[in-house]
Design a protein around this motif. Structure first.
Motif, PDB file in Angstrom:
ATOM      1  N   SER A 163      24.268  36.106  66.749  1.00  0.00           N
ATOM      2  CA  SER A 163      24.713  37.427  66.286  1.00  0.00           C
ATOM      3  C   SER A 163      24.073  38.537  67.128  1.00  0.00           C
ATOM      4  N   LYS A 164      22.776  38.438  67.361  1.00  0.00           N
ATOM      5  CA  LYS A 164      22.074  39.429  68.175  1.00  0.00           C
ATOM      6  C   LYS A 164      22.613  39.435  69.608  1.00  0.00           C
ATOM      7  N   HIS A 165      22.858  38.258  70.159  1.00  0.00           N
ATOM      8  CA  HIS A 165      23.390  38.148  71.520  1.00  0.00           C
ATOM      9  C   HIS A 165      24.751  38.838  71.607  1.00  0.00           C
ATOM     10  N   GLN A 166      25.603  38.558  70.647  1.00  0.00           N
ATOM     11  CA  GLN A 166      26.948  39.144  70.669  1.00  0.00           C
ATOM     12  C   GLN A 166      26.917  40.667  70.508  1.00  0.00           C
ATOM     13  N   ALA A 167      25.921  41.165  69.803  1.00  0.00           N
ATOM     14  CA  ALA A 167      25.781  42.607  69.582  1.00  0.00           C
ATOM     15  C   ALA A 167      24.962  43.264  70.699  1.00  0.00           C
ATOM     16  N   SER A 168      24.639  42.497  71.744  1.00  0.00           N
ATOM     17  CA  SER A 168      23.800  42.976  72.848  1.00  0.00           C
ATOM     18  C   SER A 168      22.458  43.491  72.351  1.00  0.00           C
ATOM     19  N   GLY A 169      21.940  42.819  71.321  1.00  0.00           N
ATOM     20  CA  GLY A 169      20.642  43.182  70.764  1.00  0.00           C
ATOM     21  C   GLY A 169      19.507  42.654  71.623  1.00  0.00           C
ATOM     22  N   ILE A 170      18.323  43.072  71.288  1.00  0.00           N
ATOM     23  CA  ILE A 170      17.129  42.604  71.994  1.00  0.00           C
ATOM     24  C   ILE A 170      16.730  41.257  71.418  1.00  0.00           C
ATOM     25  N   LEU A 171      16.644  40.271  72.303  1.00  0.00           N
ATOM     26  CA  LEU A 171      16.331  38.908  71.894  1.00  0.00           C
ATOM     27  C   LEU A 171      14.886  38.569  72.226  1.00  0.00           C
ATOM     28  N   THR A 172      14.275  37.759  71.377  1.00  0.00           N
ATOM     29  CA  THR A 172      12.960  37.209  71.695  1.00  0.00           C
ATOM     30  C   THR A 172      13.150  36.206  72.838  1.00  0.00           C
ATOM     31  N   PRO A 173      12.074  35.795  73.492  1.00  0.00           N
ATOM     32  CA  PRO A 173      12.227  34.779  74.544  1.00  0.00           C
ATOM     33  C   PRO A 173      12.904  33.491  74.044  1.00  0.00           C
ATOM     34  N   MET A 174      12.540  33.044  72.857  1.00  0.00           N
ATOM     35  CA  MET A 174      13.180  31.828  72.318  1.00  0.00           C
ATOM     36  C   MET A 174      14.657  32.064  72.028  1.00  0.00           C
ATOM     37  N   GLU A 175      14.972  33.237  71.478  1.00  0.00           N
ATOM     38  CA  GLU A 175      16.377  33.554  71.208  1.00  0.00           C
ATOM     39  C   GLU A 175      17.173  33.631  72.504  1.00  0.00           C
ATOM     40  N   SER A 176      16.556  34.118  73.579  1.00  0.00           N
ATOM     41  CA  SER A 176      17.237  34.195  74.875  1.00  0.00           C
ATOM     42  C   SER A 176      17.595  32.812  75.390  1.00  0.00           C
ATOM     43  N   ILE A 177      16.661  31.874  75.249  1.00  0.00           N
ATOM     44  CA  ILE A 177      16.940  30.498  75.664  1.00  0.00           C
ATOM     45  C   ILE A 177      18.067  29.923  74.810  1.00  0.00           C
ATOM     46  N   ALA A 178      17.990  30.151  73.519  1.00  0.00           N
ATOM     47  CA  ALA A 178      19.027  29.642  72.612  1.00  0.00           C
ATOM     48  C   ALA A 178      20.385  30.242  72.968  1.00  0.00           C
ATOM     49  N   ALA A 179      20.426  31.547  73.189  1.00  0.00           N
ATOM     50  CA  ALA A 179      21.694  32.220  73.494  1.00  0.00           C
ATOM     51  C   ALA A 179      22.296  31.676  74.787  1.00  0.00           C
ATOM     52  N   ARG A 180      21.445  31.434  75.758  1.00  0.00           N
ATOM     53  CA  ARG A 180      21.924  30.884  77.031  1.00  0.00           C
ATOM     54  C   ARG A 180      22.677  29.572  76.811  1.00  0.00           C
ATOM     55  N   TRP A 181      22.137  28.698  75.967  1.00  0.00           N
ATOM     56  CA  TRP A 181      22.792  27.411  75.724  1.00  0.00           C
ATOM     57  C   TRP A 181      23.968  27.552  74.769  1.00  0.00           C
ATOM     58  N   MET A 182      23.907  28.503  73.843  1.00  0.00           N
ATOM     59  CA  MET A 182      25.058  28.709  72.950  1.00  0.00           C
ATOM     60  C   MET A 182      26.262  29.203  73.750  1.00  0.00           C
ATOM     61  N   VAL A 183      26.037  30.061  74.729  1.00  0.00           N
ATOM     62  CA  VAL A 183      27.125  30.538  75.588  1.00  0.00           C
ATOM     63  C   VAL A 183      27.785  29.355  76.292  1.00  0.00           C
ATOM     64  N   GLU A 184      26.984  28.371  76.678  1.00  0.00           N
ATOM     65  CA  GLU A 184      27.490  27.184  77.384  1.00  0.00           C
ATOM     66  C   GLU A 184      28.298  26.247  76.474  1.00  0.00           C
ATOM     67  N   HIS A 185      28.268  26.507  75.180  1.00  0.00           N
ATOM     68  CA  HIS A 185      28.964  25.638  74.223  1.00  0.00           C
ATOM     69  C   HIS A 185      29.940  26.440  73.375  1.00  0.00           C
ATOM     70  N   PRO A 186      31.069  26.848  73.970  1.00  0.00           N
ATOM     71  CA  PRO A 186      32.048  27.643  73.206  1.00  0.00           C
ATOM     72  C   PRO A 186      32.613  26.906  71.987  1.00  0.00           C
TER      73      PRO A 186
END
Length: 143
Positions: free
Chosen positions: A20-43
């Protein structure tokens, strides 16, 4: 959330919140950034991640033949961290070489995941700690 032993609900909430934060262009923690990177890879997981209630209620069993997206994403995060800190020793270089061979970090991670799963299964079966030297050796065999 317990850092070292999160509940099923906490893990699922973490991924849904990070998405949700990634989609809203929110500020992500380092762990959330790693998670978002892999979530993007899995549509194929996006609809589920967009529906936290469904995410909390979904059941994934071997009988259904479905991959648990939260386990899959968690394994991506674990492998990413292992590679970043080179623990177990040698995984960074083995991962780098496998990524080059397959021309895809994502595909390399999926192959590494299979090795990790094998080592974890053996440890659970034998009641022993995971054999991390064997884990790295299994990855190197893929080269």
């Amino acid at each position: 959330m317990s850092l070292f032993n999160p509940s099923r609900e906490e893990v699922r909430q973490f991924f849904c919140d990070a998405w949700s934060k990634h989609q809203a262009s929110g500020i992500l923690t380092p762990m959330e950034s790693i998670a978002a990177r892999w979530m993007v890879e899995h549509p194929e997981y996006h609809a589920l991640l967009n529906n936290p209630q469904q995410a909390q209620e979904a059941e994934y069993t071997p009988e259904k033949g479905q991959t648990n997206p939260f386990l899959h994403l968690s394994m991506h995060m674990s492998i990413t961290e292992q590679v970043q800190i080179d623990q177990p020793p040698g995984i960074r270089e083995a991962s780098r070489q496998l990524t080059i061979k397959l021309d895809s970090e994502h595909e390399a991670q999926h192959r590494i995941m299979e090795c990790l799963g094998q080592v974890l299964w053996s440890a659970q079966r034998d009641g022993t700690p995971p054999d991390m030297a064997t884990y790295v050796e299994l990855i190197k065999r893929l080269l």
